[in-house]
Design a protein around this motif. Structure first.
Motif, short mmCIF file in Angstrom:
data_model
loop_
_atom_site.label_atom_id
_atom_site.label_comp_id
_atom_site.label_asym_id
_atom_site.label_seq_id
_atom_site.Cartn_x
_atom_site.Cartn_y
_atom_site.Cartn_z
N ALA A 108 0.83 -1.21 0.00
CA ALA A 108 0.00 0.00 0.00
C ALA A 108 0.86 1.26 0.00
N ILE A 109 1.93 1.24 0.79
CA ILE A 109 2.83 2.39 0.83
C ILE A 109 3.58 2.54 -0.50
N ALA A 110 4.11 1.43 -1.01
CA ALA A 110 4.87 1.47 -2.26
C ALA A 110 4.01 1.93 -3.44
N GLY A 111 2.73 1.63 -3.41
CA GLY A 111 1.85 1.96 -4.53
C GLY A 111 1.18 3.31 -4.43
N HIS A 112 1.50 4.09 -3.39
CA HIS A 112 0.82 5.37 -3.22
C HIS A 112 1.47 6.45 -4.10
N PRO A 113 0.70 7.15 -4.94
CA PRO A 113 1.27 8.22 -5.76
C PRO A 113 1.50 9.47 -4.91
N ARG A 114 2.54 10.22 -5.23
CA ARG A 114 2.84 11.43 -4.48
C ARG A 114 1.67 12.40 -4.52
N SER A 115 1.34 12.96 -3.37
CA SER A 115 0.17 13.83 -3.27
C SER A 115 0.48 15.29 -3.56
N TYR A 116 1.62 15.81 -3.08
CA TYR A 116 1.99 17.22 -3.24
C TYR A 116 3.47 17.31 -3.58
N ALA A 117 3.86 18.40 -4.25
CA ALA A 117 5.28 18.56 -4.59
C ALA A 117 5.74 20.02 -4.57
N GLU A 118 4.85 20.97 -4.24
CA GLU A 118 5.21 22.38 -4.42
C GLU A 118 5.01 23.23 -3.16
N PHE A 119 4.90 22.58 -2.01
CA PHE A 119 4.60 23.33 -0.79
C PHE A 119 5.79 23.32 0.18
N PRO A 120 5.80 24.26 1.14
CA PRO A 120 6.92 24.35 2.09
C PRO A 120 6.84 23.29 3.19
N THR A 121 7.60 23.51 4.26
CA THR A 121 7.78 22.50 5.32
C THR A 121 7.09 22.98 6.59
N ALA A 122 5.84 22.58 6.76
CA ALA A 122 5.06 22.97 7.94
C ALA A 122 5.04 21.80 8.93
N ILE A 123 6.16 21.61 9.61
CA ILE A 123 6.30 20.41 10.43
C ILE A 123 5.40 20.43 11.66
N GLY A 124 5.10 21.61 12.21
CA GLY A 124 4.17 21.68 13.33
C GLY A 124 2.78 21.19 12.94
N TYR A 125 2.31 21.61 11.76
CA TYR A 125 1.02 21.16 11.27
C TYR A 125 1.04 19.65 11.02
#
Length: 231
Positions: A108-125
């Motif tokens: 399931a993990i290996a087959g998951h397509p990337r969801s986002y590629a253009e956003f910053p790093t909001a690690i708290g969220y």
């Protein structure tokens, strides 16, 4: 006088009932969430090294034996994260008690397509999202969020605010810092990510080292705080 005696008898009966009532055991040993960074600093190849490295680590013979040794098994969930509102589920809560279950989680993990590629790093969220997700976990003895990333927080609130506001009581947060050598990401993770009993940071020396690093991290998480303290 008689009323007082009745109250005392009632209290005694209630106390005896509580002592005799069976204690419900947790359903599993560990509820473990994987949180994978998909911020703009990660290119397509690096994304695949991270995602596929995690999937491969779950199929490692040593990791599988550690999962199967857990009383009641392990419950897994996974999500990708980047900006404030860019979190995407890769794997809903899945209880694993056998090799077929482990294989299914890995696939399931290996087959998951990337969801986002253009956003910053909001690690708290990202951490806040993980805390909310953990509320729906099966009843397990330990609860752990495993967060990976190649950058420091650069949008929204930080880890400290997430830990203060999102109800992290009883949750351990471990980090995997993907830092090729200058130490910036590793130092950030060491200073600001660990939370809860036995929390620790693992270090991947670039994305090519991710599969080996997540395997080490999984083994430490599966064996628990006693293994961390012994090392």
């Amino acid at each position: 006088m008689r009323e007082a005696l009745r109250r005392n008898r009632l209290r005694a009966c209630l106390a005896a009932a509580l002592l005799l009532a069976p204690v419900r055991a947790p359903a599993c040993a560990l509820a473990l969430i994987f949180a994978l960074d998909v911020s703009a600093s990660i290119d397509g190849k690096e994304y695949r090294q991270q995602r596929d490295g995690l999937a491969a680590a779950l199929l490692d013979a040593g990791v599988q034996e550690a999962i199967l040794a857990q009383p009641g098994g392990v419950a897994f969930a996974a999500y990708e994260w980047s900006g404030r509102y860019q979190q995407d589920m890769m794997l809903p809560w899945t209880a694993v008690t056998d090799r077929a279950g482990i294989t299914g989680v890995s696939a399931a993990i290996a087959g998951h397509p990337r969801s986002y590629a253009e956003f910053p790093t909001a690690i708290g969220y990202a951490l806040g999202y993980g805390a909310v997700l953990m509320r729906g976990a099966p009843d397990c003895t330990r609860r752990v969020i495993d967060i990976s990333g190649d950058g420091i927080g650069n949008e929204g609130f930080g880890p400290e605010a997430a830990y203060r506001e999102f109800g992290f009581r009883g949750i351990t947060v471990n980090g995997l810092a993907i830092d090729p050598g200058d130490g910036t990401v590793l130092d950030y993770y060491l200073a600001r990510i660990p939370h809860g009993e036995g929390a620790f940071i693992e270090h991947a020396r670039g994305f090519a080292d991710y599969a080996a690093a997540i395997r080490r991290k999984l083994l430490r998480e599966l064996f628990g705080p006693q293994m961390v303290q012994a090392r």
